[in-house]
Scaffold this active site. Sequence first.
Site, PDB file in Angstrom:
ATOM      1  N   ARG A 124       0.004  -3.010  -5.061  1.00 55.15           N
ATOM      2  CA  ARG A 124      -0.466  -2.176  -4.397  1.00 55.15           C
ATOM      3  C   ARG A 124      -0.379  -0.919  -4.759  1.00 55.15           C
ATOM      4  O   ARG A 124      -1.265   0.102  -4.943  1.00 55.15           O
ATOM      5  CB  ARG A 124       0.030  -1.861  -2.794  1.00 55.15           C
ATOM      6  CG  ARG A 124      -0.408  -1.065  -1.818  1.00 55.15           C
ATOM      7  CD  ARG A 124       0.058  -1.234  -0.455  1.00 55.15           C
ATOM      8  NE  ARG A 124       1.428  -1.071  -0.389  1.00 55.15           N
ATOM      9  CZ  ARG A 124       1.965  -1.056   1.035  1.00 55.15           C
ATOM     10  NH1 ARG A 124       1.515  -1.902   1.968  1.00 55.15           N
ATOM     11  NH2 ARG A 124       3.376  -0.911   0.930  1.00 55.15           N
ATOM     12  N   LYS A 162      -1.765   3.875  -0.584  1.00 56.89           N
ATOM     13  CA  LYS A 162      -0.568   4.642  -0.224  1.00 56.89           C
ATOM     14  C   LYS A 162      -0.307   5.791  -0.956  1.00 56.89           C
ATOM     15  O   LYS A 162       0.668   6.001  -1.829  1.00 56.89           O
ATOM     16  CB  LYS A 162       0.811   3.730  -0.320  1.00 56.89           C
ATOM     17  CG  LYS A 162       1.842   4.045   0.511  1.00 56.89           C
ATOM     18  CD  LYS A 162       2.648   2.796   0.596  1.00 56.89           C
ATOM     19  CE  LYS A 162       3.888   3.056   1.508  1.00 56.89           C
ATOM     20  NZ  LYS A 162       3.592   3.092   3.005  1.00 56.89           N
ATOM     21  N   GLU A 209      -4.921   2.354  12.341  1.00 55.66           N
ATOM     22  CA  GLU A 209      -3.563   2.149  12.325  1.00 55.66           C
ATOM     23  C   GLU A 209      -2.855   2.718  13.322  1.00 55.66           C
ATOM     24  O   GLU A 209      -3.303   3.532  14.150  1.00 55.66           O
ATOM     25  CB  GLU A 209      -3.043   2.995  10.857  1.00 55.66           C
ATOM     26  CG  GLU A 209      -3.688   2.165   9.778  1.00 55.66           C
ATOM     27  CD  GLU A 209      -2.587   2.207   8.644  1.00 55.66           C
ATOM     28  OE1 GLU A 209      -1.556   2.872   8.577  1.00 55.66           O
ATOM     29  OE2 GLU A 209      -2.511   1.460   7.507  1.00 55.66           O
TER      30      GLU A 209
END
Length: 363
Positions: free
Chosen positions: A80, A183, A219
């Site tokens: 990620r 992220k 989210e």
Amino acid sequence: MENLNWSELGFGYIKTDYNVRCYYRDGKWGELEVSSSEIINIHMAATCLHYGQESFEGLKAFRGKDGKIRVFRMDENAKRMQSSSRGIKMAELPVEMFEEAVRKVVKLNERFVPPYESGAALYIRPLMIGLGAQVGVKPAPEYMFMIFVTPVGPYFKGGFQPSKVCVLREYDRAAPNGTGTIKVGGNYAASLVAGEIAHSKGYAAVLYLDPKEKKYLDECGPANFFGIRGNSYITPQSHSILPSITNKSLQQLAEDMGLTVERRPVPFEEIATFDEAAECGTAAVIAPISQIDDLDENKSFVIAKDGKPGPVCEKLYHKLRASSMATSRILTDGSRSLNNIFCFVRTGVRSVFTRQNTLIGNC
């Protein structure tokens, strides 16, 4: 640590002994370095300070019943972080170097890994920033990767208890087709205003709607959202949601429990049909939701009518914690513990766990 009350730890920073660092210069990554300093020295014109070239990860190390230390699915975090690097044009760190850095920093700070069943964990924070002096908007010439660790307790003070969340349509966490799927710090900075408004009104988090049409669930605060309806585990899919490693693991566990997993766009109105709902992520693991208040439309949707976590959420929570602390089967190769993380493969139509967490120390 004799001076730490492990069961009373909050989710904050506590100084530990060492961190590890690595620099990308002249087109290649150097060797891992160990530092005892909490300070990083960077140029005032570094791109991380002006143009947001920064990404990070979060994962945890647990001490098992056998005293061994395990890290949960760290190759997924490594991949990620590579995705984040591609998203904002930073150098990609090899998965092997990421894993080596995690092992090293946990071993160096082993005395800060909380005891088994203390409710606490060693939080691991990998970070990558763009370095080099420049004022033009372009990728940095150099990068620094580092990992620090700190012991933490539950993310939410109430622990595994339902809490209320709210909908604020005026705010978005990320732009459509923007950086929501990676992220990076900017996504979290963008959520601070809405988050503080929610907290001031007594809510644990904001349940965001999709930034394009405001029709679908997105989210929930800094975490993914899922709902349970009957025998279905339902979680939103969009171009602005960060792929959660915790959510991925929960989907697998849900399938193993016989639930049907649905990862798809979820219309906001569907929340009225959920038997259970929760947010999930590395920090919170699972945070059950008791009620969703639509502050714009003055509507409330009560999920946990008895004020308690639902049975499916509770079962998933305990199964995931047992897996991360390896209270289930441990595989070894004879002379040493496997250096493979907890991962999944598909055998026929059924998904099965094939390997356990990476074991660190006492192996």
